[in-house]
Write an enzyme that holds these catalytic residues in place. Structure first.
Site, PDB file in Angstrom:
ATOM      1  CB  CYS A   1      -1.010  -0.058   1.136  1.00  0.00           C
ATOM      2  SG  CYS A   1      -2.468   0.921   0.755  1.00  0.00           S
ATOM      3  CG  HIS A  11      -3.239  -3.215   3.996  1.00  0.00           C
ATOM      4  ND1 HIS A  11      -2.355  -2.590   4.852  1.00  0.00           N
ATOM      5  CD2 HIS A  11      -3.791  -2.228   3.251  1.00  0.00           C
ATOM      6  CE1 HIS A  11      -2.376  -1.288   4.649  1.00  0.00           C
ATOM      7  NE2 HIS A  11      -3.249  -1.044   3.684  1.00  0.00           N
ATOM      8  CD  GLU A  16      -0.505  -5.420   6.259  1.00  0.00           C
ATOM      9  OE1 GLU A  16      -0.371  -5.918   5.122  1.00  0.00           O
ATOM     10  OE2 GLU A  16      -0.865  -4.240   6.437  1.00  0.00           O
TER      11      GLU A  16
HETATM   12  N1  GLN Z   1      -3.658   6.385   1.045  1.00  0.00           N
HETATM   13  C1  GLN Z   1      -2.339   6.101   1.525  1.00  0.00           C
HETATM   14  C2  GLN Z   1      -1.286   6.882   0.733  1.00  0.00           C
HETATM   15  O1  GLN Z   1      -1.608   7.502  -0.207  1.00  0.00           O
HETATM   16  C3  GLN Z   1      -2.048   4.613   1.463  1.00  0.00           C
HETATM   17  C4  GLN Z   1      -3.016   3.868   2.338  1.00  0.00           C
HETATM   18  C5  GLN Z   1      -2.487   2.646   2.989  1.00  0.00           C
HETATM   19  O2  GLN Z   1      -1.274   2.432   3.089  1.00  0.00           O
HETATM   20  N2  GLN Z   1      -3.381   1.846   3.510  1.00  0.00           N
HETATM   21  O3  GLN Z   1      -0.147   6.876   1.066  1.00  0.00           O
END
Ligand code: GLN
Length: 186
Positions: A76, A165, A167
């Site tokens: 992410c 994610h 994890e």
């Molecule tokens: N929206 C976050 C970003 O732009 C990422 C979100 C996340 O890691 N769950 O960095």
């Protein structure tokens, strides 16, 4: 083999637990110089712009060097950091993976969702939280998992990135894939 989890912000502890459950020795990384003591790194989810601020110029330079040399998994926000180009808004990326990635690509309505994707041909549950979307992929980037038409887990050389994610589910395959990369000495 010691694996680091970047522990500046975000959900680093779930990655630590998962890697330990898989038998790895984990070191939480809070200072750039600790990168010298690990063989691989996980950059967790969180807020990528906050990571950039907390790392600072020196931390970023050190991290950029690390991701060229040693296996790294970004999830992410971590995936956003590994990209070559970042949009919405534009921000710097470490350039470890030749891709453009769009932050918060699904808008506020789908803040988070659990969807089923495909990893190496088998279904896998994916948790997306304010997820980015891969907008462009370079020709040498390998797609390891998809969700609908979207690539959501990719690899280029020693760098792996997932827009979800892994994890947060009980499915260990994504971390196992990363450990395979580490043990191949890639
Ligand atoms: N929206 C976050 C970003 O732009 C990422 C979100 C996340 O890691 N769950 O960095």
């Amino acid at each position: 083999m010691r694996i680091g989890v970047l522990a500046l912000q975000g959900d680093f502890d779930a990655h630590r637990k998962r890697l330990e459950e898989l038998g790895s020795t984990v070191m939480l990384i809070k200072k750039p110089e600790q990168l010298n003591n690990i063989e691989g790194l996980v950059i967790p989810g969180g807020e990528s712009s906050t990571f950039l601020k907390l790392l600072g110029e020196e931390g970023l330079a050190k991290l950029k060097e690390f991701v060229q040399l040693k296996p790294t998994l970004g999830t992410c926000a971590g995936a956003i950091l590994l990209a070559k180009e970042v949009e919405n808004p534009k921000q710097m990326g470490l350039g470890a993976i030749d891709m453009a990635i769009r932050r918060n690509a699904f808008g506020r309505q789908i803040d988070s969702s659990i969807r089923q994707g495909l990893f190496q041909g088998s279904p896998i549950e994916m948790v997306f939280i304010r997820a980015p979307q891969i907008a462009r992929l370079g020709p040498t980037v390998e797609v390891l998992a998809t969700e609908g038409d979207d690539p959501v887990f990719v690899r280029q050389g020693k760098a792996m990135a997932a827009t979800f994610h892994p994890e947060l589910t009980r499915d260990f395959r994504i971390h196992q894939e990363f450990l395979k990369l580490l043990s191949n000495g890639n």
